[in-house]
Design an enzyme around this catalytic site. Structure first.
Site, PDB file in Angstrom:
ATOM      1  N   GLU A  99      -2.983  -9.130   2.247  1.00 41.39           N
ATOM      2  CA  GLU A  99      -3.561  -9.720   3.462  1.00 41.39           C
ATOM      3  C   GLU A  99      -5.088  -9.697   3.436  1.00 41.39           C
ATOM      4  OE1 GLU A  99      -3.386  -5.334   4.477  1.00 41.39           O
ATOM      5  OE2 GLU A  99      -2.228  -6.764   3.262  1.00 41.39           O
ATOM      6  N   CYS A 116       0.837  -1.201   0.000  1.00 43.06           N
ATOM      7  CA  CYS A 116       0.000   0.000   0.000  1.00 43.06           C
ATOM      8  C   CYS A 116       0.878   1.260   0.000  1.00 43.06           C
ATOM      9  CB  CYS A 116      -0.995  -0.039   1.153  1.00 43.06           C
ATOM     10  SG  CYS A 116      -2.338   1.172   0.995  1.00 43.06           S
ATOM     11  N   HIS A 170      -3.784  -4.837  -1.136  1.00 44.45           N
ATOM     12  CA  HIS A 170      -3.553  -5.448   0.176  1.00 44.45           C
ATOM     13  C   HIS A 170      -3.581  -6.968   0.032  1.00 44.45           C
ATOM     14  CE1 HIS A 170      -3.834  -1.892   2.822  1.00 44.45           C
ATOM     15  NE2 HIS A 170      -4.590  -1.408   1.843  1.00 44.45           N
TER      16      HIS A 170
END
Length: 213
Positions: free
Chosen positions: A195, A82, A193
């Protein structure tokens, strides 16, 4: 092996660490201790929020010099996420203009205020949600990930790298072709992202852990 998530006060630290722990049995730590960061075998540079704040906190925690040192040496793999991606470029338009780390040549730009899709429907800024990523060049971190796979985004600013050789993935939003995966040598960084990106994101993190530049 130790994977260090660099804690300079900004970023989705615990979510990133949990996702890394999900795909490896290796030791994952969240740390701002220079000795632990230097001693780690892999590094993750997260980032979230305004880039002025991220750069300011990196300076305040006295980690800017260490990050620059590690980027210069390319002695171990580093993954930027990010704003951790945006920070690697020369400059950002955000907050009236902010100098970044200058590891890769390029600029961080704001999405146009009047974004439209192919049907002239207005698009929202920030760019939020799932979008496909086109693999612009081959890279070990793309292993096992389909071309034009979807990843999760939340951002109002996007990277525009100056050197095509450093661009490994792009995403189209409106008429903007954002450089959402960039890198060089032992460094790879993404705007999305991983994750939060389900199977594809976890696969990218697994590839990072197994990567030998």
């Amino acid at each position: 092996m130790t994977i260090a998530v660099i804690d300079y006060g900004m970023g989705n630290l615990h979510s990133v660490a949990k996702a890394l722990e999900h795909v490896t049995h290796e030791h994952v730590i969240i740390t701002r201790d220079p000795r632990c960061i230097r001693g780690a075998t892999r590094l993750v540079l997260p980032g979230q929020g305004a880039i002025r704040d991220c750069m300011g906190e990196l300076e305040k925690t006295e980690l800017r010099g260490l990050v620059l040192e590690l980027l210069a040496s390319q002695s171990k793999p580093l993954l930027g996420i990010c704003v951790g991606q945006q920070m690697l470029l020369d400059h950002s338009e955000e907050n009236g203009g902010i100098a970044c780390l200058g590891f890769l040549p390029g600029e961080v730009k704001h999405f146009p205020t009047d974004m439209r899709d192919a049907n002239e429907q207005r698009l929202k800024v920030p760019h939020m949600g799932w979008n496909l990523v086109h693999q612009h060049h081959d890279h070990p971190l793309w292993n096992g990930i389909d071309q034009d796979e979807h990843f999760y985004f939340v951002h109002s600013y996007y990277a525009e790298a100056s050197d095509d050789a450093t661009v490994f993935g792009t995403t189209e939003y409106g008429r903007v072709n954002a450089h959402v995966a960039i890198g060089r040598d032992a460094t790879f960084a993404v705007q999305f992202h991983p994750e939060k990106s389900s199977r594809a994101g976890l696969k990218l993190l697994e590839n990072f852990i197994n990567w030998t530049p």
